[in-house]
Scaffold this active site. Sequence first.
Site, PDB file in Angstrom:
ATOM      1  N   VAL A 478      49.087  44.705  46.241  1.00 46.72           N
ATOM      2  CA  VAL A 478      48.305  44.584  44.933  1.00 46.72           C
ATOM      3  C   VAL A 478      49.334  44.206  43.623  1.00 46.72           C
ATOM      4  CG1 VAL A 478      46.827  45.841  43.483  1.00 46.72           C
ATOM      5  CG2 VAL A 478      46.439  46.202  45.770  1.00 46.72           C
ATOM      6  N   LYS A 584      43.417  55.747  43.902  1.00 47.66           N
ATOM      7  CA  LYS A 584      42.218  56.803  44.049  1.00 47.66           C
ATOM      8  C   LYS A 584      42.652  58.362  43.969  1.00 47.66           C
ATOM      9  CE  LYS A 584      41.284  54.401  47.600  1.00 47.66           C
ATOM     10  NZ  LYS A 584      41.908  52.828  47.076  1.00 47.66           N
ATOM     11  N   VAL A 614      37.177  52.164  43.254  1.00 52.35           N
ATOM     12  CA  VAL A 614      35.949  52.223  44.086  1.00 52.35           C
ATOM     13  C   VAL A 614      35.619  50.805  44.660  1.00 52.35           C
ATOM     14  CG1 VAL A 614      33.533  52.569  44.154  1.00 52.35           C
ATOM     15  CG2 VAL A 614      35.016  53.923  42.755  1.00 52.35           C
ATOM     16  N   LEU A 618      34.958  44.617  41.974  1.00 44.67           N
ATOM     17  CA  LEU A 618      33.557  44.665  41.672  1.00 44.67           C
ATOM     18  C   LEU A 618      33.283  45.653  40.483  1.00 44.67           C
ATOM     19  CD1 LEU A 618      32.114  44.712  45.320  1.00 44.67           C
ATOM     20  CD2 LEU A 618      32.405  42.716  43.839  1.00 44.67           C
ATOM     21  N   GLU A 672      45.844  49.394  54.253  1.00 42.83           N
ATOM     22  CA  GLU A 672      46.872  50.116  53.604  1.00 42.83           C
ATOM     23  C   GLU A 672      47.890  49.901  54.690  1.00 42.83           C
ATOM     24  OE1 GLU A 672      47.045  51.728  50.911  1.00 42.83           O
ATOM     25  OE2 GLU A 672      44.834  51.539  50.523  1.00 42.83           O
ATOM     26  N   ASP A 683      39.788  57.253  52.694  1.00 47.83           N
ATOM     27  CA  ASP A 683      39.531  56.452  51.395  1.00 47.83           C
ATOM     28  C   ASP A 683      38.180  56.225  50.948  1.00 47.83           C
ATOM     29  OD1 ASP A 683      41.255  54.698  49.677  1.00 47.83           O
ATOM     30  OD2 ASP A 683      39.912  52.907  50.729  1.00 47.83           O
ATOM     31  N   LYS A 687      36.413  57.201  47.271  1.00 47.72           N
ATOM     32  CA  LYS A 687      35.683  56.249  46.555  1.00 47.72           C
ATOM     33  C   LYS A 687      34.249  57.042  46.139  1.00 47.72           C
ATOM     34  CE  LYS A 687      37.880  52.153  47.839  1.00 47.72           C
ATOM     35  NZ  LYS A 687      37.714  50.765  48.713  1.00 47.72           N
ATOM     36  N   GLY A 806      41.773  42.995  49.623  1.00 46.62           N
ATOM     37  CA  GLY A 806      42.621  42.036  49.410  1.00 46.62           C
ATOM     38  C   GLY A 806      43.460  42.181  48.369  1.00 46.62           C
TER      39      GLY A 806
END
Length: 829
Positions: A478, A584, A614, A618, A672, A683, A687, A806
């Site tokens: 990321v 998170k 989350v 989006l 991950e 995970d 969220k 991604g």
Amino acid sequence: MSETWQVYKFGGSSIGTPGRLPKVLDLVASAPKSLAVVVSAPGDTTDWLILCARSAESGNISQARRELGQAKELATTIARTVLGGPGQKGFKYDLDEILTPVERLLSGIELTRECSPRTLDSIISVGERISVAIVSRALSEKGVNAIAVDARDFVVTDATHGAATVDKNETSAKFATVSAKWGGTVPIITGFIGRTRDGHTTTLGRNGSDYTATLVAGLLKASAVTVWTDVLGVMTADPALVREAGPVDRLSYDEALELAYFGTRMFHPRTIIPLRECGAALVIRSTTQPEAPGTRIDATGNPDPNRPTCVTSLERLALIGVQSRRTGLSKPVGGRILAALGEAGVRVWMTTESTLGQSFSVVIPETDEQKAKQSIAEALVAEIQTGDLRIEPVLSPVTMVTLVGENMGRRPNVAGRFLNSIGSAGINVRALAQGASARSISCVVDADQTATAVRTVHGAFNLSHTEISVLLLGKGVVGGSLLKQIDQQNKTLGREHDVQIRLLGVGSSGGVLFDEHGLSTDKAVELQKSAVEEGKTVKDVISLLGKLARLPNPVLVDCSAAPGMEKVYLAAFDHGVNVVSANKQPLALPQAQRDGLLGQARKHFRAYHYETTVGAALPVIETLKNLVRTGDHVITIEGAFSGTLGYLCDQLAKGTPLSVAVRTARELGYTEPHPRDDLSGLDVARKAVILARELGLRLDLTDVGLKPFVPESFLKEDDPEQFMQSLTQLDAEVAARVTASKGQGKLPRYLARITPGAAGAKVTVGPVEVDSSHPAAALRGAEAFVAFHTERYKEYPMVVRGAGAGGAVTAAGVLADILRLAQNIRGRG
């Protein structure tokens, strides 16, 4: 004179800095004629002349001669760079003629131990005369018909030595005689100096050479005065405080006067007044970048009447307030305070008074604090003794921050935006004032908030690009994708959105590489890697936050999945640093800790953006917030929050073995570093907790009904490769289960479900089978979705759907959060 003249003025740095004088000569030689040139003393000459006078006054004649020698040496050095042999010989004669009287004056001062203002003016006046001698001779050698002009021959002043006032009538009469001889020549005129009616040399004080230039322009009825200096023009703010400050294209005379009153050192009010009277423009341009247009000051000003001009900051001030303890005071307080301060010689920069005069405050130089308090106390002694008035504790040091712009009073909400920008940065406004002209609005802030206040106002009024200073933690999939996107988009962001993202640091578990001057986004990862190998990184991120906080609009960007980052966030908020996070874990902490984290962000007026925690890119969290803000009632939230697990479900439905699907997902960057972290479902549970808390539900991670994607016994393996190998044991069982589900018209999915309720919220996370009518059935690949079932969207839920995994997708969401912060800073959010 019938010709259309223009006036050039060159400052001391243009004359005395090595390499600059040849550029000055070229500018004069190539300028349209008719032209008059006004010059200041070379470099630090005036300072050396003052020092030599003071040294002689203290009895140290040897030191005085050394300091005078510095001025002589500089003059000789710069003359040597522009004059040939005969010219240097002639200039040596000029220099001896100018400095010999000074040497005699210094001897007299040493004998009497006294240097009067009149004597000091005689000494420091020689600096400008030296410049005129050099420039006029050098231009003559270039074929320019230049003549040396001593302004004392026409500038008539009173006897206020050090800050003399010009007698315009007598000056005009003398100027007519002197200037009659200038036809066909380029007069090179001494700035800063004049002469009394009885023949004593005087100096004109601060900005004296600029004043001489504008005075000459008025007398010549010139079209413009160009002040050549070492900056590009009048800046939108102090570049030392606002890195992205830039030159202002246009100013009106009135705006320039306003800036002069508020401490802009580039010009003085009396510099502008002669220009306004004769209609000449004042142009500020750079000697080092003569092709740049600079700043033009004229009667028209900026053609956009709504655009503020710039932000000024006047520092090292004190705020003194007087408060009444009863109504109906017989004598007005404000006028008496100002009269007392005027008698004491205290400069008042700003005053404020309550509607009924119950309180009155003044802003004064910090150095005059004690004198001002004593003067006020003496003026109000009767009321203070009876207890009707009291002098409030002095606030010091403080800074006066001022926004200046023509016609600001004709545009609504300027004051509101000004105050909102400062308040949003968590800065207390100690006093506020706006003049009747509505060309400026000022506030007083604590001195340690100066840089933040100026940068915030500068950004809020779009005076230039908003610079975002980023410290990035996490350079993996990321973080690496984010750096690529910043590198690709930065030019477009600057051109279309007035935003520039500046990378200051990159960190990983090996430490942080930090450079206040900035890092190249395309090389930062490799540079950080090399720094780790060489032991040149900083291990303690918190220790860097102070440096980050001093830079424009600081942001800590967390693209790691590291635990314990809440400590770093808390420290960032304490330092005034904003946080954008894809991590998170801090938001899934026990409720009290999460509330404390968000509370600290609000307390320090810092942004904490975490949309990507989350739904990657989006807009899941923002959509939920908008539903709640508009009064909708949420019945159920259901979603496939993990693009990774969505991908695995899609592959299983296509017949791909579980172990193969997991390995492929890892190779694609969907998982991950350890796929166990995805397959545990933890995970997704985090969220779900984050989203449930945005709904106002109070619950912890332990309250979630969690069923992992694979049996828990497989999740104990710490080695990623061994973990993926072990999944082959499940391939046949999982394939059989999926085949059976498909036979019933159902598909495997991994969903979270949040159900608020009067009896308590219920949150479940785990594998399910859905039929073809379910919103999740249409998901493909690494798609994620969230369905909001609400009172308004009861029959057909509101669905947010798209790529949910991604590095590039998540990085785009992080970048969007950074840009949202930038727009909020600029006042558009």
